[in-house]
Scaffold this motif. Sequence first.
Motif, PDB file in Angstrom:
ATOM      1  N   LYS A  18     -11.849   8.803  48.330  1.00  0.00           N
ATOM      2  CA  LYS A  18     -12.228   9.670  49.453  1.00  0.00           C
ATOM      3  C   LYS A  18     -13.341  10.631  49.025  1.00  0.00           C
ATOM      4  O   LYS A  18     -14.328  10.815  49.738  1.00  0.00           O
ATOM      5  CB  LYS A  18     -11.001  10.445  49.934  1.00  0.00           C
ATOM      6  CG  LYS A  18     -11.246  11.294  51.140  1.00  0.00           C
ATOM      7  CD  LYS A  18      -9.963  11.968  51.594  1.00  0.00           C
ATOM      8  CE  LYS A  18     -10.208  12.868  52.771  1.00  0.00           C
ATOM      9  NZ  LYS A  18      -8.981  13.542  53.208  1.00  0.00           N
ATOM     10  N   GLU A  19     -13.187  11.222  47.854  1.00  0.00           N
ATOM     11  CA  GLU A  19     -14.203  12.140  47.342  1.00  0.00           C
ATOM     12  C   GLU A  19     -15.515  11.415  47.070  1.00  0.00           C
ATOM     13  O   GLU A  19     -16.599  11.925  47.388  1.00  0.00           O
ATOM     14  CB  GLU A  19     -13.702  12.797  46.059  1.00  0.00           C
ATOM     15  CG  GLU A  19     -14.696  13.776  45.463  1.00  0.00           C
ATOM     16  CD  GLU A  19     -14.194  14.398  44.174  1.00  0.00           C
ATOM     17  OE1 GLU A  19     -15.038  14.647  43.302  1.00  0.00           O
ATOM     18  OE2 GLU A  19     -12.982  14.634  44.058  1.00  0.00           O
ATOM     19  N   ALA A  20     -15.437  10.214  46.507  1.00  0.00           N
ATOM     20  CA  ALA A  20     -16.652   9.450  46.205  1.00  0.00           C
ATOM     21  C   ALA A  20     -17.398   9.093  47.491  1.00  0.00           C
ATOM     22  O   ALA A  20     -18.635   9.182  47.545  1.00  0.00           O
ATOM     23  CB  ALA A  20     -16.301   8.195  45.413  1.00  0.00           C
ATOM     24  N   HIS A  21     -16.666   8.689  48.515  1.00  0.00           N
ATOM     25  CA  HIS A  21     -17.316   8.376  49.797  1.00  0.00           C
ATOM     26  C   HIS A  21     -18.009   9.614  50.363  1.00  0.00           C
ATOM     27  O   HIS A  21     -19.131   9.529  50.877  1.00  0.00           O
ATOM     28  CB  HIS A  21     -16.298   7.833  50.804  1.00  0.00           C
ATOM     29  CG  HIS A  21     -16.056   6.368  50.680  1.00  0.00           C
ATOM     30  ND1 HIS A  21     -16.920   5.416  51.159  1.00  0.00           N
ATOM     31  CD2 HIS A  21     -15.025   5.689  50.109  1.00  0.00           C
ATOM     32  CE1 HIS A  21     -16.436   4.216  50.911  1.00  0.00           C
ATOM     33  NE2 HIS A  21     -15.288   4.359  50.269  1.00  0.00           N
ATOM     34  N   ALA A  22     -17.377  10.762  50.275  1.00  0.00           N
ATOM     35  CA  ALA A  22     -17.976  12.001  50.768  1.00  0.00           C
ATOM     36  C   ALA A  22     -19.243  12.333  49.971  1.00  0.00           C
ATOM     37  O   ALA A  22     -20.245  12.766  50.549  1.00  0.00           O
ATOM     38  CB  ALA A  22     -16.973  13.143  50.680  1.00  0.00           C
ATOM     39  N   ARG A  23     -19.195  12.141  48.661  1.00  0.00           N
ATOM     40  CA  ARG A  23     -20.368  12.419  47.834  1.00  0.00           C
ATOM     41  C   ARG A  23     -21.525  11.502  48.207  1.00  0.00           C
ATOM     42  O   ARG A  23     -22.676  11.943  48.283  1.00  0.00           O
ATOM     43  CB  ARG A  23     -20.038  12.235  46.349  1.00  0.00           C
ATOM     44  CG  ARG A  23     -19.188  13.349  45.785  1.00  0.00           C
ATOM     45  CD  ARG A  23     -18.947  13.175  44.311  1.00  0.00           C
ATOM     46  NE  ARG A  23     -20.189  13.268  43.556  1.00  0.00           N
ATOM     47  CZ  ARG A  23     -20.284  13.033  42.259  1.00  0.00           C
ATOM     48  NH1 ARG A  23     -19.211  12.690  41.562  1.00  0.00           N
ATOM     49  NH2 ARG A  23     -21.442  13.146  41.639  1.00  0.00           N
ATOM     50  N   VAL A  24     -21.224  10.228  48.439  1.00  0.00           N
ATOM     51  CA  VAL A  24     -22.276   9.274  48.809  1.00  0.00           C
ATOM     52  C   VAL A  24     -22.880   9.662  50.155  1.00  0.00           C
ATOM     53  O   VAL A  24     -24.102   9.636  50.326  1.00  0.00           O
ATOM     54  CB  VAL A  24     -21.728   7.829  48.825  1.00  0.00           C
ATOM     55  CG1 VAL A  24     -22.701   6.869  49.489  1.00  0.00           C
ATOM     56  CG2 VAL A  24     -21.412   7.374  47.396  1.00  0.00           C
ATOM     57  N   ARG A  25     -22.040  10.046  51.109  1.00  0.00           N
ATOM     58  CA  ARG A  25     -22.565  10.458  52.425  1.00  0.00           C
ATOM     59  C   ARG A  25     -23.478  11.669  52.305  1.00  0.00           C
ATOM     60  O   ARG A  25     -24.438  11.809  53.059  1.00  0.00           O
ATOM     61  CB  ARG A  25     -21.412  10.776  53.380  1.00  0.00           C
ATOM     62  CG  ARG A  25     -20.793   9.585  54.032  1.00  0.00           C
ATOM     63  CD  ARG A  25     -19.876   9.963  55.182  1.00  0.00           C
ATOM     64  NE  ARG A  25     -18.866  10.947  54.833  1.00  0.00           N
ATOM     65  CZ  ARG A  25     -17.677  10.686  54.315  1.00  0.00           C
ATOM     66  NH1 ARG A  25     -17.347   9.446  54.056  1.00  0.00           N
ATOM     67  NH2 ARG A  25     -16.819  11.640  54.047  1.00  0.00           N
ATOM     68  N   ALA A  26     -23.188  12.560  51.378  1.00  0.00           N
ATOM     69  CA  ALA A  26     -23.951  13.801  51.237  1.00  0.00           C
ATOM     70  C   ALA A  26     -25.253  13.631  50.447  1.00  0.00           C
ATOM     71  O   ALA A  26     -26.097  14.527  50.474  1.00  0.00           O
ATOM     72  CB  ALA A  26     -23.093  14.866  50.562  1.00  0.00           C
ATOM     73  N   LEU A  27     -25.420  12.508  49.767  1.00  0.00           N
ATOM     74  CA  LEU A  27     -26.633  12.314  48.960  1.00  0.00           C
ATOM     75  C   LEU A  27     -27.873  12.234  49.826  1.00  0.00           C
ATOM     76  O   LEU A  27     -27.861  11.633  50.904  1.00  0.00           O
ATOM     77  CB  LEU A  27     -26.522  11.023  48.142  1.00  0.00           C
ATOM     78  CG  LEU A  27     -25.570  11.012  46.971  1.00  0.00           C
ATOM     79  CD1 LEU A  27     -25.495   9.610  46.381  1.00  0.00           C
ATOM     80  CD2 LEU A  27     -26.011  12.004  45.908  1.00  0.00           C
ATOM     81  N   GLN A  28     -28.927  12.826  49.340  1.00  0.00           N
ATOM     82  CA  GLN A  28     -30.231  12.736  50.000  1.00  0.00           C
ATOM     83  C   GLN A  28     -31.007  11.596  49.334  1.00  0.00           C
ATOM     84  O   GLN A  28     -31.835  11.814  48.451  1.00  0.00           O
ATOM     85  CB  GLN A  28     -30.989  14.060  49.863  1.00  0.00           C
ATOM     86  CG  GLN A  28     -30.293  15.241  50.495  1.00  0.00           C
ATOM     87  CD  GLN A  28     -30.202  15.091  52.001  1.00  0.00           C
ATOM     88  OE1 GLN A  28     -31.142  14.662  52.651  1.00  0.00           O
ATOM     89  NE2 GLN A  28     -29.049  15.441  52.556  1.00  0.00           N
TER      90      GLN A  28
END
Length: 76
Positions: A18-28
């Motif tokens: 869940k955290e990894a998916h959130a990090r990927v979504r937040a990447l520019q």
Amino acid sequence: MEHDGQLELYAAVADQLKEAHARVRALQVPEGVRMALTRKLLVITAAAKHDLADAARRLDRFTADLDEGRLPDEER
């Protein structure tokens, strides 16, 4: 007792995914890079259904790559 450890590992992997998916979504990053990262996470998720320990190792490597800024090339 072993069953409790397995449940804890499932919970830990689920939280990390869940955290990894959130990090990927937040990447520019370009959309192609985001798609490649998301595919990797989906492969890890699928692996967790068959070999939880291997999925946990893969997820650790994935997270370390993100932490170090090692991202896949943009697919064309």
